[in-house]
Design an enzyme around this catalytic site. Structure first.
Site, PDB file in Angstrom:
ATOM      1  N   ASP A   1       0.867  -1.170   0.000  1.00  0.00           N
ATOM      2  CA  ASP A   1       0.000   0.000   0.000  1.00  0.00           C
ATOM      3  C   ASP A   1       0.914   1.233   0.000  1.00  0.00           C
ATOM      4  O   ASP A   1       2.138   1.132   0.131  1.00  0.00           O
ATOM      5  CB  ASP A   1      -0.955   0.000   1.195  1.00  0.00           C
ATOM      6  CG  ASP A   1      -2.175   0.881   0.929  1.00  0.00           C
ATOM      7  OD1 ASP A   1      -2.112   1.739   0.020  1.00  0.00           O
ATOM      8  OD2 ASP A   1      -3.196   0.728   1.619  1.00  0.00           O
TER       9      ASP A   1
HETATM   10  C1  BGC Z   1      -5.050   3.221   0.125  1.00  0.00           C
HETATM   11  C2  BGC Z   1      -5.193   2.193  -0.955  1.00  0.00           C
HETATM   12  C3  BGC Z   1      -5.067   2.850  -2.310  1.00  0.00           C
HETATM   13  C4  BGC Z   1      -3.721   3.540  -2.385  1.00  0.00           C
HETATM   14  C5  BGC Z   1      -3.418   4.170  -3.720  1.00  0.00           C
HETATM   15  C6  BGC Z   1      -3.820   4.079  -0.053  1.00  0.00           C
HETATM   16  O1  BGC Z   1      -3.812   5.158   0.817  1.00  0.00           O
HETATM   17  O2  BGC Z   1      -5.023   2.575   1.379  1.00  0.00           O
HETATM   18  O3  BGC Z   1      -6.417   1.527  -0.829  1.00  0.00           O
HETATM   19  O4  BGC Z   1      -5.227   1.917  -3.326  1.00  0.00           O
HETATM   20  O5  BGC Z   1      -3.684   4.542  -1.382  1.00  0.00           O
HETATM   21  O6  BGC Z   1      -4.160   5.295  -3.943  1.00  0.00           O
END
Ligand code: BGC
Length: 748
Positions: A284
């Site tokens: 993530d």
């Molecule tokens: C979130 C993810 C997301 C990623 C990319 C993160 O802050 O937890 O779910 O896909 O950002 O935007």
């Protein structure tokens, strides 16, 4: 990739309903040709080029910002670029100006639609309609891939049993089985049944346990045992892997002290080892770097090594791999073979998506696809099926022919941005049809709009303007809830009542004596108990997306009969959280014992029942999982099993008759729950094992046969091995998780 087959059959009037799994198998999967291409590329790559593929960055501004890094092969994927002209230019630089010409994987959070926004995933789960959900995901893929986005960070498969957690909006709710069915549907929808230039790689996330954040506070620690993980949290991921999901994202949380991005057990042992996942694992956003804040690593070099060792292939936004892997290989701290494995997983996805053959998009055609009429129609159908009728004293459906004047009020009546919900980056609010707009179009000259509250948190002491307008109207349609900003990532809440003066507005409207129909749009199940007496009917719409307005107008006026069911338990008060239907049985189960308000001052210590409940709120929810009313009624009869005793390889055949006993056509979500009475460990009081939407004409009856393989009853017991434990069971077929009578059966 592994595959799964459906067992659904249909025969004449006898409708054999499902079990599990999609209708046909995905054909996206690695072949020997794919592997040959991957190996051939890999053999020509320098260590630096390999590490470059493992680096994902967020687009920012001008293409020239990254041009040099792309030429040097230092970026494998870019997220957050949706301008097709820029994406084409990125691809051109990679293909024509980098040494090996490896295309870029362009990613975006396409969570519930791209431009055409569908209901939030929690609303989609309320449809209990995997086919429709697949169609929605396919629509999103058609729009996103037309602009060059070939990878979405969806579906989110986190089981969420605490509505304080803002990201409950992004998943399918509290239930493992429902989540798994929705997971498959979305994977099939995004990736398509056939790999072609409209295939968008799905990314199942967040692996794993993220939704169990302590206190429902986002990013918080989780403490899930291996048994809970295996019985409740992992199965939707396993189902999605079997359906062919190409990628997976590790989560932010630490579970029992181990951050997921460094968790060898879940990534290497379970995902890769047990399930044979050969797709791409991405972190993530900076979750590798955050392992330092967790106190799980000393510096970026340390966490880069730990993430690689755990089985991570691509680093989103930490730059840990890019900055440190080369040195780690040279000092012998990590093996180059581990890097080769990661790069294979990345290249495999690029090959499978056909990126080498079709790296570019046609900019003009891409624009034309957005908001296509059939996309808007699918979004509207999804919104119609996602709405749950929670209360109706008979006021609904409204009769269009006799309505002369309608008051529309409330902060969500005309909130074109907020009805789209969380993660709707690309949905243009100019395309949103709000309830106000839809009702005005449908009833020209008959709609008065007085907002009452401009936004959900506004406070007012009096509502003279709204009340005066209500007195002049035949019916009051009030749209309440919470704006998009109040749910989603990092947006957890500790109080789940309607915010601001919304409850007071509703009470003031009810006091006029006019029929009041409330609709709530929200990212979570709010605690609306105190509001129920103040409306004649309540529709729960979650955030319904671009076409929420026409969908709601159709539901209010009976063109469409509500069929949504709660994908999560609705609490009476936030202090009951977490409360979910599939809990284990305590030694002292609650049985409706006395509440503190019902007893006198003199009550003794043991006069309250000594069972597991809250003295002030009992232990029952406001609405159970699977609940939702219709404008008609359904009766279940003749529920019988084909046998009393089953072997472990058998299939349970449940027969029943479903009758529409009311005056209008409607659709019921038939649900089958099972309880394993005695296990080597305590078992949930009920578990959903099958569901099916069945549409019946007014007065129509239909015989149904539902098949459930006995193998579906397997779980991880005391010895940690997944198996069916012989013994006595109970089975319910009903329209929600709290209804029906148990039918006994035995497994030998
Ligand atoms: C979130 C993810 C997301 C990623 C990319 C993160 O802050 O937890 O779910 O896909 O950002 O935007």
């Amino acid at each position: 990739m592994k595959q799964i087959r459906t067992l659904c059959l249909a025969a004449g009037l006898l409708l054999a309903v499902s079990c599990r799994g999609p209708k046909t198998d995905s054909t996206i999967g690695a072949s020997s040709d794919t592997e040959r291409r991957v190996e051939s590329l890999l053999s020509r790559m320098t260590l630096a080029e390999k590490i470059g593929q493992m680096n994902q960055v967020s687009a920012g501004g001008d293409v020239s910002n990254y041009a040099d890094a792309l030429r040097k092969g230092q970026i494998g994927s870019i997220l957050n670029e949706v301008d097709p002209a820029k994406i084409n230019e990125y691809q051109r630089i990679c293909l024509e100006e980098s040494r090996l010409g490896i295309p870029l994987l362009v990613a975006r959070d396409v969570i519930h639609g791209f431009h055409t926004v569908f209901p939030i995933p929690l609303g989609l789960a309320a449809t209990f309609d995997p086919d429709l959900v697949e169609e929605g995901a396919r629509t999103a893929a058609l729009e996103a891939t037309a602009q060059g986005v070939r990878w979405t960070f969806s579906p989110m498969l986190d089981i969420a049993r605490d509505p304080r957690w803002g990201r409950i909006a992004e998943g399918s709710g509290e239930d493992t089985y429902l989540d798994a069915r929705m997971a498959e549907a979305m994977v099939y929808g995004y990736q398509g049944r056939q790999a072609d230039s409209t295939s968008m790689a799905a990314c199942i996330k967040h692996f794993v346990g993220y939704g169990a954040a302590e206190g429902g506070r986002d990013y918080n620690s989780t403490f899930l045992t291996e048994r809970q993980l295996r019985n409740v949290y992992l199965p939707p991921f396993e189902a999605a892997v079997k359906a062919g999901a190409l990628t997976l994202m590790t989560s932010f949380n630490d579970n029992d002290g181990v951050p997921s991005t460094g968790n060898t057990f879940v990534v290497k042992d379970v995902l890769r080892g047990e399930w044979g996942f050969d797709g791409l694992v991405v972190t993530d956003w900076n979750s590798m770097g955050e392992m330092i804040a967790h106190g799980f690593g000393t510096d970026r070099k340390d966490v880069a090594r730990k993430a690689l060792e755990a089985g991570v292939d691509m680093d989103m936004m930490t730059y840990g791999f890019l900055s440190h892997l080369e040195e780690l290989v040279k000092t012998g701290a990590v093996k180059e073979s581990a890097i080769d494995d990661a790069v294979r997983n990345i290249l495999r996805v690029k090959v499978l998506l056909g990126l080498f053959e079709h790296p570019y998009v046609d900019v003009e055609k891409g624009v034309a696809v957005q908001y296509a009429p059939e996309h808007l129609a699918a979004a509207q159908r999804s919104a119609e099926e996602s709405v749950i009728l929670l209360k109706n004293d008979g006021v609904l459906p409204l009769k269009a022919a006799t309505v002369r004047s309608i008051l529309v009020t409330g902060p969500m009546a005309d909130a074109p941005h907020d009805q789209l919900g969380t993660w709707a980056f690309d949905g243009d609010k100019g395309h949103t049809v709000t309830p106000l707009k839809a009702l005005r179009e449908r009833f020209p000259g008959k709609v008065t709009f007085v907002p009452g509250l401009r936004y959900s948190r506004e406070k007012r002491n009096a509502f003279q303007d709204v009340v005066a307008a209500a007195r002049r109207a035949d019916v009051v349609l009030v749209f309440l809830g919470e704006e998009a900003i109040l749910s989603g990532e990092a947006h957890s809440l500790a109080d789940l009542n309607l915010k601001g003066s919304q409850s007071e507005l509703l009470a003031a409207l009810k006091a006029t004596g006019k029929p009041v129909v409330a609709t709530v749009m929200a990212g979570r199940p709010l605690t609306v108990e105190r509001d129920l007496p103040n409306c004649n009917a309540l529709l729960y719409a979650f955030h319904p997306g671009t076409m929420g307005g026409p969908a709601l107008a159709n539901l209010l006026f009976g063109d469409v009969n509500p069929s949504g069911k709660t994908p999560v338990t609705f609490l009476r008060t936030v202090g009951q959280a977490p409360l979910y239907y599939s809990h284990n049985m305590t030694g002292r189960p609650y049985n409706g014992e006395t509440l503190i308000d019902d007893i006198g001052m003199e009550a003794g210590q043991t006069s309250l029942g000594n069972t597991s409940y809250y003295l002030d709120y009992g232990a029952y929810p406001l609405f159970p999982f699977g609940y939702g009313l219709s404008y008609t009624q359904f009766a279940y009869s003749g529920i019988v099993l084909d046998k009393a005793v089953y072997g472990k390889d058998d299939e349970i055949k449940v027969s029943l008759t479903l009758s529409n006993t009311g005056n209008c056509d409607g659709t019921e979500v038939v649900q089958v729950y099972v309880r394993d009475l005695v296990g080597s460990v305590t078992r949930p009081v009920k578990e959903l094992k099958s569901f099916e939407r069945v549409s019946l004409k007014a007065g129509e009856s239909r015989d149904l046969e539902i098949r459930i393989p006995v193998s579906e009853l397997a779980f991880y017991g005391l010895d940690g091995v997944k198996k069916v434990e012989p013994g006595d069971f109970q089975l319910w077929v009903a329209g929600d998780s709290a209804s029906g009578d148990p039918v006994p059966f035995t497994v030998q």
